[in-house]
Write an enzyme that holds these catalytic residues in place. Structure first.
Site, PDB file in Angstrom:
ATOM      1  N   LYS A  50       0.612  -1.244  -0.130  1.00  0.00           N
ATOM      2  CA  LYS A  50       0.120  -0.339   0.170  1.00  0.00           C
ATOM      3  C   LYS A  50       0.938   0.982  -0.443  1.00  0.00           C
ATOM      4  O   LYS A  50       1.912   1.573   0.692  1.00  0.00           O
ATOM      5  CB  LYS A  50      -0.759  -0.197   1.091  1.00  0.00           C
ATOM      6  CG  LYS A  50      -1.975   0.799   1.377  1.00  0.00           C
ATOM      7  CD  LYS A  50      -2.831   1.470   2.914  1.00  0.00           C
ATOM      8  CE  LYS A  50      -3.569   2.335   2.421  1.00  0.00           C
ATOM      9  NZ  LYS A  50      -4.285   1.844   3.538  1.00  0.00           N
ATOM     10  N   ASP A 143     -14.651  -0.113  10.122  1.00  0.00           N
ATOM     11  CA  ASP A 143     -14.587   0.033   8.768  1.00  0.00           C
ATOM     12  C   ASP A 143     -15.200  -1.415   8.795  1.00  0.00           C
ATOM     13  O   ASP A 143     -15.092  -1.729   7.494  1.00  0.00           O
ATOM     14  CB  ASP A 143     -14.036   1.051   8.833  1.00  0.00           C
ATOM     15  CG  ASP A 143     -13.849   1.093   6.742  1.00  0.00           C
ATOM     16  OD1 ASP A 143     -15.768   1.094   6.088  1.00  0.00           O
ATOM     17  OD2 ASP A 143     -13.847   1.461   5.918  1.00  0.00           O
TER      18      ASP A 143
END
Length: 384
Positions: A50, A143
């Site tokens: 990432k 989330d």
């Protein structure tokens, strides 16, 4: 935007000579959080990377990123995507992550339809085990949704994306930030009030389970205002073909009042999950490479002895390990150690997919049911 990873390799080469072979040269999309895998050349293990542009991070996003790294660093569980290493350059930050190449749960259901009951049990049990581990560490995900549930190549489920996660002192600490997807948000988030973290994750698990077994969402609306009202009211309809034990679990979780929702331990012990054979607790191995250098003979576990031998084969000496002391997850030695540790754990069956053993009989409940089914009668008799 496409990045040529030889540039990434050059960045890492300047940081430490062992890292110059971190990845193969390939293209991948910077906007993708979990891109096509690249390989760690020293170990040949696939990893995902990432990439974050530091020049675009404001104060708030820097704080979220710091929390994400801290939370992932504290977690070591078979059903949670692992963070192996953090590498920083002048303009970018690279998170080297476990690669889960089996796609995500949302795409799977949208393309193939709702999950069968046995598959839903196996999938949900792994998610629940991950959340149980997080909450035991006082970490709130905030989330949880189908898009953030990934499949490893062996079918093992991985909870991912800790961008909104946070660590609390204890479970009674209140939070005040609206996080995550509105479709999975608990009623207290829509009320703009302080909330407890664990019940918010529990609510999201209820929405996720509903989606898994029906292929639809419990609360649907064409505007945010209508969705807000629907979630706060907490009214939903379960199809009659959803099994009774699963319906009871969903109804026990999707309660508008947080204090009335099932706790994680209640979910683990519910009737619907009784047939699932799965270890609900884990014993993490300390992520401390220095232990390999300082341990006395006989003190290391079999896993640690295996990792020590592998490191030495790769040219990493105990002096290298000592020189990286205190750098934590930003150390290339720690990154290599984490990858090898994870490989060793998987080799010893630490990431086996749970199985459904069939109906688990509750003898007390069956005895009570049999007793209630008896036809009671009495007769007069004479004692001789």
């Amino acid at each position: 935007m496409l990045i040529w990873l030889s540039g990434f390799t050059r960045i890492l080469r300047r940081k430490h000579y062992l890292i110059q072979s971190h990845v193969t040269q390939c293209f991948w999309n910077e906007d993708s959080i979990y891109p096509t895998s690249v390989s760690h050349l020293l170990t040949s293990d696939k990893v995902a990377i990432k990439v974050l542009d530091k020049t675009r991070l404001n104060v708030q996003t820097q704080k979220l990123l710091s929390r994400e790294i801290s939370c992932m660093e504290a977690l070591q569980h078979a059903n949670i995507v692992r963070l192996y290493e953090v590498v920083e350059s002048h303009s970018r930050l690279y998170l080297v992550l476990e690669y889960a190449g089996g796609g995500d749960l949302h795409t799977h259901i949208c393309s193939e339809g709702r999950l069968s009951e046995p598959v839903a049990k196996i999938t949900f049990a792994q998610i629940l085990s991950a959340i149980k581990h997080m909450h035991a560490k006082n970490i709130i995900h905030r989330d949880l949704k189908a898009e953030n549930v990934l499949y490893a190549c062996n079918g093992c489920v991985k909870v991912a994306d800790f961008g909104f996660s946070t660590m609390v002192t204890n479970s009674s600490d209140t939070l005040d930030t609206f996080c995550g997807s509105p479709s999975y948000a608990a009623p207290e988030l829509f009320r703009d009030e302080c909330y407890l973290g664990p019940p918010v994750d529990v609510w999201a698990m209820g929405v996720l389970l509903f989606f898994m077994v029906t292929g639809t969402m419990p609360f649907r609306a064409d505007t945010m205002g209508k969705l807000r009202r629907a979630v706060i009211e907490g009214v939903f309809t379960l199809p009659p073909w959803v099994p009774g034990p699963c319906q009871r679990l969903i109804r026990g979780v999707l309660k508008p009042v947080p204090a009335e929702r099932y706790a994680v331990d209640q979910m683990v012990g519910c009737d619907w999950l009784l047939p699932v054979d799965y270890p609900w607790t884990v014993s993490p191995v300390p992520l401390n490479p220095l232990r390999l250098a300082d341990a006395e003979p006989g003190e290391l576990s079999d896993e640690e002895e295996e990792i020590k031998a592998l490191l030495q084969e790769l040219g990493v000496t105990m002096e290298h390990i000592r020189n990286n002391q205190g750098k934590g997850i930003r150390s290339p030695i720690s990154g290599l150690y984490s990858i090898l540790l994870h490989r060793a754990q998987k080799g010893r069956g630490a990431e086996t997919v749970p199985v459904v053993r069939g109906l688990v009989r509750d003898h007390k409940r069956e005895g009570l049911r049999a007793y209630k089914g008896l036809i009671h009668s009495s007769k007069l008799c004479a004692l001789q």
